[in-house]
Motif scaffolding. Structure first.
Motif, mmCIF file in Angstrom:
data_model
loop_
_atom_site.group_PDB
_atom_site.id
_atom_site.type_symbol
_atom_site.label_atom_id
_atom_site.label_comp_id
_atom_site.label_asym_id
_atom_site.label_seq_id
_atom_site.Cartn_x
_atom_site.Cartn_y
_atom_site.Cartn_z
ATOM 1 N N MET A 37 0.834 -1.207 0.000
ATOM 2 C CA MET A 37 0.000 0.000 0.000
ATOM 3 C C MET A 37 0.872 1.261 0.000
ATOM 4 N N ARG A 38 1.937 1.241 0.799
ATOM 5 C CA ARG A 38 2.858 2.389 0.816
ATOM 6 C C ARG A 38 3.486 2.595 -0.554
ATOM 7 N N ASP A 39 3.908 1.501 -1.181
ATOM 8 C CA ASP A 39 4.500 1.589 -2.512
ATOM 9 C C ASP A 39 3.508 2.163 -3.513
ATOM 10 N N PHE A 40 2.255 1.761 -3.417
ATOM 11 C CA PHE A 40 1.192 2.261 -4.292
ATOM 12 C C PHE A 40 1.031 3.775 -4.108
ATOM 13 N N ILE A 41 1.059 4.228 -2.867
ATOM 14 C CA ILE A 41 0.923 5.661 -2.569
ATOM 15 C C ILE A 41 2.127 6.439 -3.107
ATOM 16 N N VAL A 42 3.336 5.917 -2.895
ATOM 17 C CA VAL A 42 4.551 6.579 -3.369
ATOM 18 C C VAL A 42 4.535 6.680 -4.897
ATOM 19 N N ARG A 43 4.141 5.615 -5.577
ATOM 20 C CA ARG A 43 4.056 5.645 -7.045
ATOM 21 C C ARG A 43 3.086 6.715 -7.520
ATOM 22 N N HIS A 44 1.983 6.874 -6.792
ATOM 23 C CA HIS A 44 1.013 7.910 -7.145
ATOM 24 C C HIS A 44 1.638 9.305 -7.005
ATOM 25 N N GLU A 45 2.426 9.507 -5.960
ATOM 26 C CA GLU A 45 3.122 10.793 -5.790
ATOM 27 C C GLU A 45 4.020 11.079 -6.991
ATOM 28 N N TRP A 46 4.745 10.049 -7.472
ATOM 29 C CA TRP A 46 5.630 10.237 -8.624
ATOM 30 C C TRP A 46 4.826 10.597 -9.863
ATOM 31 N N GLU A 47 3.729 9.845 -10.081
ATOM 32 C CA GLU A 47 2.951 10.009 -11.302
ATOM 33 C C GLU A 47 2.285 11.372 -11.387
ATOM 34 N N ASP B 287 6.313 15.765 -2.916
ATOM 35 C CA ASP B 287 7.741 15.834 -2.660
ATOM 36 C C ASP B 287 8.292 14.416 -2.635
ATOM 37 N N VAL B 288 9.365 14.214 -3.366
ATOM 38 C CA VAL B 288 9.996 12.902 -3.442
ATOM 39 C C VAL B 288 11.477 13.052 -3.156
ATOM 40 N N ALA B 289 12.111 11.940 -2.908
ATOM 41 C CA ALA B 289 13.561 11.875 -2.800
ATOM 42 C C ALA B 289 13.994 10.781 -3.765
ATOM 43 N N GLY B 290 15.242 10.788 -4.146
ATOM 44 C CA GLY B 290 15.681 9.745 -5.046
ATOM 45 C C GLY B 290 17.145 9.839 -5.392
ATOM 46 N N THR B 291 17.540 8.927 -6.267
ATOM 47 C CA THR B 291 18.904 8.931 -6.785
ATOM 48 C C THR B 291 18.858 8.834 -8.299
ATOM 49 N N ILE B 292 19.774 9.541 -8.909
ATOM 50 C CA ILE B 292 19.984 9.437 -10.348
ATOM 51 C C ILE B 292 21.383 8.861 -10.499
ATOM 52 N N ARG C 238 16.043 15.743 -4.100
ATOM 53 C CA ARG C 238 14.830 15.878 -3.295
ATOM 54 C C ARG C 238 14.059 17.075 -3.815
ATOM 55 N N GLY C 239 12.758 16.909 -3.994
ATOM 56 C CA GLY C 239 11.925 18.007 -4.471
ATOM 57 C C GLY C 239 10.646 17.490 -5.088
ATOM 58 N N LYS C 240 9.965 18.343 -5.843
ATOM 59 C CA LYS C 240 8.740 17.944 -6.536
ATOM 60 C C LYS C 240 9.071 16.855 -7.547
ATOM 61 N N ALA C 241 8.199 15.867 -7.653
ATOM 62 C CA ALA C 241 8.447 14.730 -8.543
ATOM 63 C C ALA C 241 8.703 15.186 -9.971
ATOM 64 N N SER C 242 7.947 16.159 -10.449
ATOM 65 C CA SER C 242 8.124 16.621 -11.829
ATOM 66 C C SER C 242 9.507 17.238 -12.031
ATOM 67 N N ARG C 243 9.990 17.938 -11.053
ATOM 68 C CA ARG C 243 11.308 18.572 -11.141
ATOM 69 C C ARG C 243 12.425 17.508 -11.076
ATOM 70 N N VAL C 244 12.268 16.511 -10.209
ATOM 71 C CA VAL C 244 13.249 15.438 -10.094
ATOM 72 C C VAL C 244 13.336 14.669 -11.416
ATOM 73 N N LYS C 245 12.188 14.383 -12.028
ATOM 74 C CA LYS C 245 12.171 13.697 -13.331
ATOM 75 C C LYS C 245 12.885 14.537 -14.389
ATOM 76 N N THR D 79 11.783 7.660 -4.395
ATOM 77 C CA THR D 79 11.074 7.157 -3.230
ATOM 78 C C THR D 79 10.401 8.339 -2.558
ATOM 79 N N THR D 80 9.833 8.113 -1.433
ATOM 80 C CA THR D 80 9.157 9.168 -0.704
ATOM 81 C C THR D 80 10.111 9.849 0.270
ATOM 82 N N THR D 81 9.757 11.044 0.685
ATOM 83 C CA THR D 81 10.523 11.687 1.739
ATOM 84 C C THR D 81 10.137 11.102 3.102
ATOM 85 N N GLY D 82 9.036 10.367 3.131
ATOM 86 C CA GLY D 82 8.584 9.717 4.365
ATOM 87 C C GLY D 82 7.642 10.550 5.195
#
Length: 138
Positions: free
Chosen positions: A38-48, A53-58, A104-111, A131-134
């Protein structure tokens, strides 16, 4: 934080496969596995949606001898200074480098940052992992 119990109807074969997989992964019960899903589903929705706000690695692998890839890489990291938290540089061999950029930032900006870094001339491979910022997850 309260706990809600609910029932789910699934075919026997699906449940058997699910139980095998969660046992392989070390879950102690179905509830923990379902909460993670369920958490993964929510995080994916944030990305989409691109608004959360998301965190991640490139992670990119590039030939440092190619054109101006090193300069362009540094310029992009300075351009996105508010979103780029850190970076790690690893020399893979005499010509190839691995760069891990923590963002770290808005999903659209990170993408956007990932697309620009990965599309640089000289980059051989790149991948964005978000991923999520938590803050929003329970």
């Amino acid at each position: 934080m309260g706990i809600t119990r609910f029932g789910v109807s699934v075919p026997d074969e699906l449940l058997e496969r699910f139980d095998r997989i969660i046992a392989e992964r070390g879950y102690v019960n179905r509830s923990e596995a379902i909460r993670d899903m369920m958490r993964d589903f929510i995080v994916r929705h944030e990305w989409e949606t691109g608004e959360g706000d998301v965190a991640g690695t490139i992670t990119i692998v590039y030939n440092h001898d190619e054109a101006d890839v090193v300069r362009e890489l540094l310029d992009l990291q300075h351009e996105y200074i508010d979103e780029i938290v850190s970076s790690l540089h690893v020399h893979m061999d005499a010509h190839n480098c691995l760069e891990v950029v923590v963002v770290r930032g808005k999903a659209s900006r990170v993408k956007e940052i990932a697309e620009r870094l990965i599309s640089l001339k000289g980059v051989k491979h790149g991948k964005l992992v978000m991923t999520t910022t938590g803050r929003e997850l329970v």
